[in-house]
Every structure is written in structure tokens, then in C-alpha cells.
Design a protein around this motif. Structure first.
Motif: not given
Length: 397
Positions: A81, A104, A106, A110-111, A113-115
Motif C-alpha cells: 500500500q 496491481m 490496473f 487506474q493505478y 488514481e489508486h495511489v
């Protein structure tokens, strides 16, 4: 660095002194100095699993992998994370260890955005071999969204050792050129243009391309973030030490102005108390910025396998070898030319209406300016001696 003392801050300091509230005045000075140190810089570190991201995070912050606040290091992916790692001396500088992009499932958009893409000022993409499709796609998405990215080829020391063991006839320069060419060919095979690649060893930041990476970041960041980064950087070269000195030097007139604000207040002892507090705090910033505090020297000794006593043996300034206290600052002040009588003189002048305040401010400004320049020179010289001693170079100059 941006000027930490605006007109409002100066008026607040004077008002506190006029009300005979030295504690409040000193608190206002500390607030100004903290403001100067609080320019945020957020650096995202990402790449494939096991590429050395966490180790790079530690090296960049000047700490060892085994220290309590180090990013955990392993031969397998240990980052699952987004994890923040503030710089130990400059908590406004944060390195963010991101999960490996290959771990991940993604797309690049998307990656990001996720981080939490928006909070980072720049991205460093790391690989221990060659850069793959995921790395290239990530870089293209970062660029599309208007932010900077930098490719770092890690663990260069391992490659050079492997080449020596193989008994091939390539020199170190030829090996580095080969690695760089392989990286570029990898980008081209993924349909990418030819980006700049920095070859780095986490354990030898003064070698290979880390100095070039530092210089590139310095050139491409805004001025306030550039200076924040520079002061937090390990002393990887004499040039970096000199640049840090220049950053500190540019602020001296500002701090002399604070001193002059205190000198115009006709209250016995107010100016002296403010000046000593100011000089102790600023000199402490110099000492930390040059990595001459006990913890920084200890880390340096461990990282380069040099006895701590050897590093301390080249320190010539009491500011570097002792705790910085008002007594120590007072002692050093009286060694400066024509400073001994000034505190009493400026307080006497301050009681003379109108003209007296200007006369009082002048010596206080001059003494603070000269003292800070003298103290800065002492600590910068010691930082250079420590750097040379670390690398086994001549320490007499």
C-alpha cells in the motif's frame, strides 16, 4: 528559499517586544523559521516488484535500511500500500513508497488514481534490470497528466561486481554505457521515445548518476521546492555543500532584519534575548542542513564504514563539536571584531527618540549579519572536511 519574514510577522515581533513579552516575540521568530522550513515536497517512488524502491527511499533520506523508521527492504515485494516516509530532519520532504506497478491489476490511469496521483510533485520510476511495458505506460500517463517523471536504473553496484566476477574485459565506463544502452533499447522496443535514464547505487550516492539526478531535479523544480530539496539532500559532493551554503547565505539579511526589529524597542535586555535566541536557532539549522548533528554523523559513519571518531576528529568549529547554546553563541560573538560593546550601546541608543531607534537598529543588524556569516563559514568548512574524510580525501584546506 522564500522570505520567511513578511511585514506582518515583523510587526508582530515588534509588538510583542514593546509589550515586554519576550516569550511571545521569540515564539513569533520560531514561527517564522518554521514557515521557512515547511515548503512541502512530495516525491513518489514506484516501479516493478523488487526493483529496490524501498532501499532507494532510505538512501535518499540518508538513513540505513535497518533503522527504525526505514522503509522495509526485501528481495520480494514488501510494499502493498502507499506508505509515506518523511525526511528525518526535514519532515516537509516526503517520499512515498508506492506498490510496484506490476503487482496491481490496473491500467496505468487506474493505478495513478489508486495511489493518489494529485498529491505528488514528481515521480521516480525504478527498475533493477530494464524498463518494461508497465513502466513505459505509467510514464506516458504521468506525462499526459502534466507531471514530471524520472527513470532510475538501480543496483548499479551489483552489475559492476557481476561484471568483475565474469572476468570480461569491459571497463567500468564501458559497463555503465552498456547498461544505459540496454535501457534505451528497452524503451524503444516498447515504442517509447528516448528518455533520460539515471544509473544509481543506493549505497554509493556520490557515484554514477545520482548527482546528475539531484541536479536535474534542482533545475526542474520551482525555486521554493528546489531549495527545500537541496537542504534535505545527503552531502553527495562538495558542490552540494556549497549550494546549501548559498541557500543559507541568501537568508542572512532577513534574519539580521529580525534582529534590527528587536533593537529599536527601548526595553533593557529585549534585543539581547532576541538576538541570542535567533542565533542559536539559525545556527542549529545550519548544523542540521550540513549533516553535522550527532545522529547524521553517526548515520554517515555507518553507511561508509568509517569510525565516527574519525569524522569527529576533523571538526574544527565548536559549533559542530558541541551543543549549540546561548552561552556558546555568546562566547563566539565576543571573538568577533567590535561586537563586545554593541549590545549595551544599541540599548542605550534605543532610548533616544526617533533618531535613536535607527541608530540602535544598525549595529544589531550588522552584528547579526556578521555573526551568521562567520558561523555559516565555520560549519560549511567542517561539512567539507567531513565529506573528504568520508571518502579518504585530504581534509586540510
Amino acid at each position: 528559499m522564500s522570505n520567511p519574514v513578511d511585514q506582518t510577522s515583523a510587526e508582530d515581533i515588534k509588538a510583542a517586544l514593546q509589550s515586554n513579552n519576550q516569550a511571545l516575540a521569540i515564539a513569533k521568530v520560531k514561527e517564522c523559521l518554521e514557515k521557512a522550513k515547511n515548503t512541502p515536497l512530495n516525491i513518489a517512488i514506484t516501479g516493478e516488484s523488487g526493483s529496490g524502491k524501498s532501499s532507494f527511499v532510505n538512501g535518499f533520506r540518508g538513513i540505513d535500511d535497518w533503522e527504525e523508521n526505514a522503509a522495509p527492504v526485501s528481495c520480494v515485494e514488501t510494499t502493498t500500500q502507499v506508505t509515506k516516509y518523511p525526511h528525518p530532519s526535514y519532515p516537509n520532504i516526503t517520499l512515498w513508497d508506492l506498490p510496484g506497478v506490476g503487482t496491481m491489476k490496473f491500467a496505468a490511469s487506474q493505478y495513478l488514481e489508486h495511489v493518489g496521483f494529485q498529491k505528488y510533485d514528481l515521480f521516480i520510476i525504478i527498475s533493477e534490470t530494464y524498463f518494461r511495458e508497465n513502466d513505459v505506460m505509467l510514464a506516458e500517463e504521468i506525462q499526459r497528466l502534466g507531471k514530471k517523471f524520472y527513470f532510475v536504473r538501480s543496483k548499479i553496484d551489483n552489475d559492476l561486481q557481476a561484471m568483475k566476477r565474469s572476468k570480461k574485459s569491459l571497463s567500468e565506463e564501458e559497463t555503465l554505457a552498456l547498461i544505459r544502452r540496454n535501457c534505451i533499447e528497452g524503451f524503444q522496443s516498447e515504442g517509447s521515445t528516448r528518455p533520460k535514464v539515471f544509473l544509481v547505487s543506493r549505497f554509493d550516492l556520490h557515484l554514477y548518476d545520482f548527482p546528475l539526478l539531484q541536479q536535474t531535479l534542482e533545475e526542474e523544480l520551482p525555486d521554493d521546492k528546489r531549495d527545500a530539496l537541496l537542504l534535505a539532500m545527503p552531502n553527495i559532493s562538495l558542490e552540494v555543500i556549497n549550494k546549501k551554503k548559498k541557500v543559507f547565505q541568501d537568508e542572512i539579511s532577513t534574519y539580521a532584519f529580525i534582529s534590527a526589529c528587536g533593537a529599536v524597542i527601548p526595553l533593557p535586555g529585549a534585543s539581547v534575548a532576541l538576538d541570542l535566541t535567533l542565533l542559536v536557532m539559525i545556527t542549529g539549522l545550519y548544523k542540521a542542513g550540513f549533516g553535522l548533528d550527532e545522529r547524521s554523523l553517526d548515520r554517515l559513519a555507518n553507511s561508509y564504514d568509517v569510525p565516527l571518531s574519525d569524522l569527529k576528529s576533523v571538526l574544527t568549529s565548536p559549533l559542530a563539536s558541541q551543543n549549540i547554546t546561548p552561552d556558546l553563541i555568546s562566547e563566539l560573538l565576543f571573538q568577533c571584531v567590535d561586537t563586545a560593546a554593541l549590545p549595551a550601546a544599541e540599548e542605550g541608543f534605543a532610548f533616544i527618540p526617533v533618531i535613536g531607534t535607527a541608530v540602535a537598529a544598525t549595529p544589531s543588524y550588522n552584528v547579526t549579519e556578521k555573526a551568521l556569516q562567520t558561523f555559516l563559514d565555520m560549519l560549511a568548512d567542517d561539512a567539507q572536511r567531513v565529506f573528504n574524510k568520508t571518502l579518504g580525501l585530504n581534509t586540510s584546506f
